[in-house]
Design a protein around this motif. Structure first.
Motif, PDB file in Angstrom:
ATOM      1  N   LEU A 145       0.855  -1.187   0.000  1.00 58.01           N
ATOM      2  CA  LEU A 145       0.000   0.000   0.000  1.00 58.01           C
ATOM      3  C   LEU A 145       0.886   1.229   0.000  1.00 58.01           C
ATOM      4  CD1 LEU A 145      -2.755  -1.026   2.562  1.00 58.01           C
ATOM      5  CD2 LEU A 145      -2.901  -0.984   0.065  1.00 58.01           C
ATOM      6  N   LEU A 146       1.855   1.219   0.919  1.00 61.66           N
ATOM      7  CA  LEU A 146       2.838   2.293   1.000  1.00 61.66           C
ATOM      8  C   LEU A 146       4.204   1.667   0.841  1.00 61.66           C
ATOM      9  CD1 LEU A 146       1.520   4.075   4.231  1.00 61.66           C
ATOM     10  CD2 LEU A 146       0.860   4.533   1.868  1.00 61.66           C
ATOM     11  N   SER A 198       5.757   6.425   1.121  1.00 64.67           N
ATOM     12  CA  SER A 198       4.900   7.221   0.250  1.00 64.67           C
ATOM     13  C   SER A 198       3.891   6.288  -0.396  1.00 64.67           C
ATOM     14  CB  SER A 198       5.728   7.977  -0.792  1.00 64.67           C
ATOM     15  OG  SER A 198       6.853   7.234  -1.176  1.00 64.67           O
ATOM     16  N   ASN A 199       2.853   6.883  -0.965  1.00 66.95           N
ATOM     17  CA  ASN A 199       1.774   6.052  -1.501  1.00 66.95           C
ATOM     18  C   ASN A 199       2.272   5.200  -2.648  1.00 66.95           C
ATOM     19  OD1 ASN A 199       0.141   7.320   0.286  1.00 66.95           O
ATOM     20  ND2 ASN A 199      -0.643   8.836  -1.183  1.00 66.95           N
ATOM     21  N   SER A 200       1.924   3.918  -2.595  1.00 64.32           N
ATOM     22  CA  SER A 200       2.326   3.041  -3.697  1.00 64.32           C
ATOM     23  C   SER A 200       1.079   2.536  -4.406  1.00 64.32           C
ATOM     24  CB  SER A 200       3.172   1.895  -3.170  1.00 64.32           C
ATOM     25  OG  SER A 200       3.738   1.179  -4.213  1.00 64.32           O
ATOM     26  N   ALA A 238      -1.629   2.813  -2.872  1.00 61.73           N
ATOM     27  CA  ALA A 238      -2.590   3.756  -2.310  1.00 61.73           C
ATOM     28  C   ALA A 238      -2.583   5.053  -3.106  1.00 61.73           C
ATOM     29  CB  ALA A 238      -2.244   4.042  -0.859  1.00 61.73           C
ATOM     30  N   GLU A 239      -3.781   5.605  -3.256  1.00 63.88           N
ATOM     31  CA  GLU A 239      -3.864   6.932  -3.839  1.00 63.88           C
ATOM     32  C   GLU A 239      -3.782   7.932  -2.700  1.00 63.88           C
ATOM     33  OE1 GLU A 239      -6.276   7.719  -7.661  1.00 63.88           O
ATOM     34  OE2 GLU A 239      -7.583   8.149  -5.934  1.00 63.88           O
ATOM     35  N   SER A 240      -4.416   7.562  -1.572  1.00 69.92           N
ATOM     36  CA  SER A 240      -4.294   8.358  -0.360  1.00 69.92           C
ATOM     37  C   SER A 240      -4.337   7.415   0.830  1.00 69.92           C
ATOM     38  CB  SER A 240      -5.437   9.366  -0.261  1.00 69.92           C
ATOM     39  OG  SER A 240      -6.644   8.674   0.013  1.00 69.92           O
ATOM     40  N   ALA A 241      -3.677   7.846   1.919  1.00 67.83           N
ATOM     41  CA  ALA A 241      -3.671   7.027   3.137  1.00 67.83           C
ATOM     42  C   ALA A 241      -3.534   7.970   4.311  1.00 67.83           C
ATOM     43  CB  ALA A 241      -2.509   6.045   3.107  1.00 67.83           C
ATOM     44  N   VAL A 299      -7.302   3.813   3.671  1.00 68.28           N
ATOM     45  CA  VAL A 299      -6.468   3.794   2.467  1.00 68.28           C
ATOM     46  C   VAL A 299      -7.387   3.721   1.250  1.00 68.28           C
ATOM     47  CG1 VAL A 299      -4.683   2.567   1.209  1.00 68.28           C
ATOM     48  CG2 VAL A 299      -4.623   2.617   3.699  1.00 68.28           C
ATOM     49  N   LYS A 348      -5.530   3.037  -5.880  1.00 66.62           N
ATOM     50  CA  LYS A 348      -5.573   3.516  -7.262  1.00 66.62           C
ATOM     51  C   LYS A 348      -6.566   2.650  -8.035  1.00 66.62           C
ATOM     52  CE  LYS A 348      -0.844   5.197  -7.291  1.00 66.62           C
ATOM     53  NZ  LYS A 348       0.572   4.814  -7.449  1.00 66.62           N
ATOM     54  N   PRO A 364       1.876   3.725   9.343  1.00 67.78           N
ATOM     55  CA  PRO A 364       2.267   3.767   7.923  1.00 67.78           C
ATOM     56  C   PRO A 364       3.546   2.979   7.671  1.00 67.78           C
ATOM     57  CG  PRO A 364       1.667   5.954   8.694  1.00 67.78           C
ATOM     58  CD  PRO A 364       1.665   5.067   9.900  1.00 67.78           C
TER      59      PRO A 364
END
Lengths: 328, 362, 542
Positions: free
Chosen positions: C76-77, C87-89, C91-94, C104, C107, C170
């Motif tokens: 996810l991150l 950082s987001n991987s 995930a678009e936002s977390a 989370v 994408k 995170p």
């Protein structure tokens, strides 16, 4: 060589002691090999005995009054054979290694000799179900890869502790476990053969107790091959000890100096072109095993009528001296 | 393994069963001897099972440096290692009888897969080593017998002893120094370069014995690479066994060279070469077959040091690893296989010995 | 679809090579590098002595396995090369949507290499499965703070946490417990066999595995469907070759048979390779910490000894801290592949301070006079008898040299009489908790946060079990996890280090560096040697 005292039954005087009698019997190349072996063994024993006097430093000494020793220094005047990655003097460690080796060899061979001979005697003499169980058990252990058994035993016995005594005993006991079946087998086979001989039967008829029969009559007569096995197993004990040390199941460097461990540490030196940390302990193992093997093999050849070769005159002399020895 | 049968020891016969009532004949001997395999294997399994449990558990080995004692205990409980040892033992026996050797604990693989993968590598090494040993031991043994007690004999015998006296890891160290560091001619670890290994393992139904696979696929370049890698380990292990063979051939050839029929041949004008190779050779071969059986068992069972030194990923090499990880399932599995191989080889050796010399069957 | 095509192509290439070889020419596998994945740099081969326990994230908790997972599974991150921060991987936002809920958003259009959809179901499945299986070899204990996981829609995952505003969470998502797996390939209740993972092409990271020969050889090629933060790999093919013995690894990298040697070469080898003009030694910050643990019950004057005295026990620890010469150990034993550690948190982490430099010795050098004084002031008779244990087989073969030197340093001024012993690893782990007054340990972090060097060690009932219990420290450790303000949290972490430095529950000695040795033509090795301690094959090229 330490000469095992149990030898032939009648009149065991100096001249008929195993190694000595063999030496007298031998000639030519055979004698050369025996003598070479004896010299190597003597060097081995002397370095073990005199290590504290001969070695310039202790086996775990990495500094003296003039400061810390250099690490992985090439051989020079002060460090004859260089130093290790810990800063130990290779020459001193190699000398002290003989001490550790000799302790382990003695402990291992003596222990396995006692237990193996005892079990072999009892098993061979009594026979029956006890004998059968013992044979199967010995076969099973014999079939097990000996070094692996030694590894497992060393973990079990020492619980991974690093003390000198613990380390030596762990190595010795693990080697013992492997050797017992060999002694057991040899002695048992001899006993089985001798049991049918008249002198045993007559002893039984007179009413001698089984223990007496076993220890006075059978033991003396069934241990003739043992000196030979002794030298051979001494080499195996040494190689097993080194193998344990090399695989990291041996004795710690600060507790005692052990050639196999030093070789283990020398592997990464070797890949960087540092040859002296591995070469000397390795040669020590090779030469010691060679010495013991030369002695053992020469003795074997001299015992084997097919291989023994000496002049008729000499043979006569030996026969005579043996007889005169028996007469005394 | 350095601990092969020492040069001074004659073929150490696996104690033949002592059938009390004589007269059973060969078939009877065959059956009794065969049945003896079972207790041998059974004892080994039992010994290894209990010894391994004494040495600790795989979870502490893997996780001891990260978890609290409570967490460790919980995981050990979860895995069932804290149950009474006899229950675990009988469970394991039951499992074996159904042919299930379980999964390794330290790297989660089927034990049978481990056995086949690494067994092939060990088999390859053993075959290579036996080839070397035979090529070296038999001709040189005959030479030594021919020149008995003269200089060629002495030199060869000392070389044989040297072969026995050099621990394989010391030989490995010297070979690494010479070939790996100073000369750089031969590879000193592994069974093949990674490209070659990728090609060979990617073949359809590979045998796992690399030179065989290379030959079958006709890939000579891969074969060359495999050959280079096999050379040093095969020499190290082969010369060790070769020394034993040399000694045996010498002893037996001396025995037969002196016999009447050889003398008779000599008086009939048979050439010395023919005498050595034909007349003396044949009978000298019998003990070799017996010893070879024992040696193969030992090669298979105990290539630990050779495999570790040259990083030859075979059973011995893995066994040492699994022992350190206290992976009892894997260790037991490998030992069962080794025990069976050794027991069966010994059985065959005994039967061959009995066929040759009926006196053995007492 | 592309996968099958590539597979066929590889097979065709192999057949072709065999045919070529029959006629006696050209070299092997390198020719098979003709993928349509665009970038056609030569394959990169990495050699290592690490081991893979299991490719299944639920079945392993070690560096060797995690390194491979990081190439083939999505997170996810994840941390970008050059930075330890998540950082987001996928995930678009977390973010924390409420103090106890970490939400989370994924994408859209994510796919596994086998064509399966990658959505919130997979994510929930991955973490639920970790908790359910709780494999003895697995990392499930890292999810201690997770109460439940829900997936309200296909692109949203909500983690419900027990402790509010957990700032380390995170990081946990980037840790060994964080890889996301394909719920159509992996079973929910048991660890999956490595070979099945490869057969099922259950890959979602930068690479897919083409051929898998466990702990011997793995070959990778780029995964076209990867959409995470690591991006497209700089090489289209890579391989990892496993070694059991460090000196074989050393020789092979020297002979050019592999491109990069990564973990763990001996100091002697590293020094020697540094002289080789065809190779470059790359060093990066390291997370490994080596230290001595004191058992507060059994150490000299400890709580359960006959002459228990808290003050005297503290004086003994402080005297030891005054006497150790870290620079000498780093230089003589490790040839500077380790650096002196003057704190419990290694340098390079946010919040790392060096309190031990100020409190003990003089300018980081040992100071026998101070040691003598502190013992005298407390009324301790010298020499102090101290039983010290180390382990020879788990933390590298140089541990013996390291502790021989520590023994010498402590005994140099006759203030200590050290009884040095070593014990094999499994026994060591069983005995250290109860029997050893002082002993060696090492630590490699689960994730790149200073907290991972504090709470496992100094909170109450920690994994050391050395009976250290300071309620103030315990409370501050719990508090800093929930501090949303970064500045405030850093200050708390710094303060914690000083507090522990005064108590000296452990005595840090050395901090490891990451060392990779690469052929001269291999580019960008330094990019991946950051404080995330993740080796990313994807940044290398040649």
């Amino acid at each position: 060589m330490t000469t095992p005292t149990m030898s032939s039954s009648a009149g065991s005087r100096f001249k008929s002691l195993p190694v000595i009698s063999h030496l007298r019997m031998s000639s030519g190349l055979q004698r050369g090999m025996l003598v070479a072996g004896l010299i190597l063994c003597a060097v081995f024993i002397l370095s073990a005995l005199l290590a504290p006097l001969l070695a310039p430093f202790g086996f775990a000494q990495s500094s003296d009054a003039s400061g810390d020793f250099p690490r992985q220094a090439a051989p020079d005047a002060k460090f004859l054979w260089g130093t290790t990655s810990t800063g130990y003097d290779v020459f001193s460690r190699t000398l002290f290694g003989a001490q550790t080796a000799i302790w382990v060899i003695l402990a291992a061979v003596v222990m396995s000799l006692f237990i193996g001979v005892l079990l072999g005697l009892i098993s061979g003499y009594l026979g029956g179900w006890f004998d059968r169980i013992m044979v199967v058990l010995a076969d099973a252990i014999y079939a097990f890869p000996s070094l692996l058994l030694a590894i497992v035993m060393s973990i079990v016995i020492s619980q991974g502790q690093s003390s000198l005594f613990g380390g030596i005993m762990a190595a010795a006991i693990s080697i013992t476990v492997v050797f017992i079946p060999q002694y057991f087998r040899v002695v048992r086979a001899e006993v089985m053969r001798l049991k049918a001989e008249p002198f045993v039967e007559s002893a039984q008829v007179i009413g001698a107790s089984p223990w007496r029969v076993m220890f006075t009559h059978l033991l003396r007569n069934s241990t003739r091959t043992l000196p030979l096995i002794f030298t051979l197993n001494a080499t195996e004990a040494l190689l097993t000890l080194a193998g344990l040390g090399f695989l990291g199941f041996g004795i710690e460097p600060t507790a005692a100096s052990e050639w196999g461990y030093d070789l283990n540490r020398a592997m990464s030196d070797a890949t960087s072109g540092i040859w002296w940390t591995g070469l000397f302990p390795g040669l020590a193992i090779v030469l010691t095993v060679m010495g013991l093997t030369l002695v053992g093999e020469s003795m074997n050849d001299l015992n084997d009528p097919r291989l023994r070769r000496f002049s008729r005159k000499k043979a006569q002399r030996i026969t005579q001296s043996a007889q005169s020895g028996a007469d005394k | 393994m350095t601990i092969t049968s020492p040069p001074g020891q004659e073929v150490s016969p696996i104690a033949a069963p002592k059938a009390k009532n004589q007269g059973g004949g060969f078939l009877r001997y065959l059956i009794t001897r065969f049945l003896l395999i079972i207790p041998t294997v059974f004892i080994l399994i039992t010994v290894v099972f209990f010894l391994m449990r004494v040495t600790g558990d795989p979870i502490t080995a893997a996780m001891g440096g990260r978890l609290t004692p409570d967490q460790l205990a919980a995981r050990i409980h979860e895995a069932g290692y804290d149950r009474p040892i006899l229950i675990q033992y009988f469970e394991y026996l039951g499992q074996i009888f159904t042919g299930d050797l379980g999964r390794t604990l330290s790297d989660n693989r089927a034990v049978t897969e481990v056995l086949t993968t690494y067994g092939a590598a060990t088999l390859e090494l053993a075959i290579n080593a036996v080839i070397v040993a035979l090529l070296v031991g038999i001709p040189l043994g005959l030479v030594a017998a021919k020149f008995r007690d003269r200089y060629p004999d002495a030199i060869l015998r000392i070389l044989a002893i040297l072969g026995y006296a050099t621990p394989v890891f010391f030989a490995g160290l010297i070979l690494k120094l010479v070939f790996g560091v100073w000369l750089g001619w031969l590879p000193i670890s592994g069974r093949a370069d990674w490209e070659t290994e990728l090609t060979l393992t990617g073949l359809q139904s590979p045998s796992g014995i690399y030179w065989l696979d290379a030959l079958r696929s006709g890939n000579m370049q891969a074969f060359g690479n495999v050959f280079q890698h096999a050379l040093l380990p095969a020499l190290a292990l082969g010369l060790l066994t070769g020394g034993v063979f040399l000694r045996l051939v010498r002893t037996n050839a001396i025995g037969t060279l002196g016999r009447e029929y050889v003398e008779a041949g000599r008086s009939r004008g048979v050439s010395e070469f023919r005498l050595t190779t034909k007349h003396a050779y044949r009978p000298a071969l019998i003990p070799i077959i017996t010893v070879m059986g024992l040696q193969i068992a030992m090669l298979l069972g105990g290539a630990v040091l050779t495999e570790t030194t040259f990083e030859w990923s075979g059973l011995g090499f893995k066994l040492a690893e699994y022992l350190t990880a206290r992976d009892f399932v894997a260790v037991q599995g490998i030992v069962v296989l080794l025990a069976i191989i050794v027991a069966v080889t010994n059985f065959i050796v005994d039967v061959v010995a009995a066929l040759i010399d009926p006196r053995v069957r007492y | 679809m592309t996968r099958t095509k590539n597979g066929l192509r590889l097979a065709a290439a192999v057949v072709g090579i065999s045919a070529l070889a029959l006629t006696g020419c050209t070299s092997a596998a390198e020719d098979s590098n003709s993928g349509d994945s665009g970038n056609s740099s030569a394959p990169i081969t990495l050699g290592t002595t690490d081991k893979v326990t299991s490719l299944d994230p639920a079945g392993s908790y070690d560096n060797g396995s995690f390194m491979v997972m990081n190439q083939i599974f999505p997170f996810l991150l994840n941390s970008e090369p050059g930075s330890p921060d998540p950082s987001n991987s996928l995930a678009e936002s977390a973010e924390f949507t409420t103090p106890n809920e970490y939400t989370v958003k994924l994408k859209s259009g994510l796919k596994w290499a086998n064509g399966h959809d990658l959505d919130s179901k997979d994510v929930k499945f991955s973490f639920d499965r970790q908790l359910k299986i709780a494999d003895p070899n697995g990392p499930s204990s890292l999810l201690g703070n997770v109460e439940s996981i829900t997936a309200p829609d296909a692109s949203t995952v909500v983690f419900k946490l027990k402790v509010a505003n957990d700032q380390t969470f995170p990081q946990v998502l980037t840790s060994p417990v964080g890889p996301i797996v394909d719920d159509e390939v992996f079973p929910a209740d048991k660890v999956l066999d490595d070979q099945k993972i490869v057969e099922g092409k259950a890959f979602g990271g930068q690479y897919v595995i083409d051929s898998y020969n466990k702990n011997n050889l793995i070959s990778f090629s780029a995964n076209d469907s990867y959409a995470g933060v690591l991006g497209k790999p700089a090489n289209s093919k890579a391989a990892i070759k496993y070694y059991a013995d460090a000196n074989n690894l050393k020789l092979e990298v020297q002979q050019g048979k592999i491109d990069v040697a990564w973990r763990s070469l001996t100091p002697t080898d590293i020094e020697d390779l540094g002289k080789d003009e065809n190779l470059t030694v790359h060093k990066g910050p390291g997370g490994e910490l080596r230290y001595i643990v004191f058992n507060f019950d059994t150490m000299p004057f400890g709580a359960k000894t006959s002459d228990a005295d808290e003050k005297k026990a503290l004086a003994v620890r402080q005297a030891a801290a005054h006497l150790v010469d870290r620079e000498a150990i780093a230089k003589n034993v490790y040839k500077d592949t380790y650096t002196p550690a003057y704190s419990f948190v290694p340098q390079g982490f946010t919040g790392a301070a060096e309190p031990l430099k100020d409190l003990y010795g003089t300018d980081g050098k040992p100071d026998a006079a101070k040691a003598k004084k502190v013992l005298e002031d407390a009324g301790v008779q010298t020499p102090v008898k101290l039983a010290l244990q180390y382990n020879p087989d788990h933390y590298g073969p140089n541990s013996g040299d390291e502790y021989a030197l520590v023994e010498k340093q402590l005994e140099a001024d006759k203030l200590f009489d050290v009884d040095l012993k070593s014990t094999e690893w499994v026994t060591y782990q069983k005995q250290r908790v109860t029997d050893y007054p002082a002993y060696q340990l090492g630590w490699f972090p689960d994730y790149s946060d200073a907290d991972n060097y504090l709470s496992p060690f100094f909170a109450k009932d920690n994994f050391l079990s050395n009976n250290y219990d300071n309620p103030e420290v315990d409370k501050l450790i719990a508090d800093q996890r929930g501090m949303k303000d970064a500045g405030e949290r850093t200050a708390a972490i710094e303060k914690l280090q000083t507090m522990v430095a005064e108590d000296l529950s452990t005595l840090p000695l050395l901090q490891g560096s990451q060392v990779a040795i690469a052929a001269k033509d291999v580019k960008d090795v330094d990019k991946t040697l950051d404080a995330s301690f993740k080796f990313r094959l994807g940044v290398l090229s040649k």
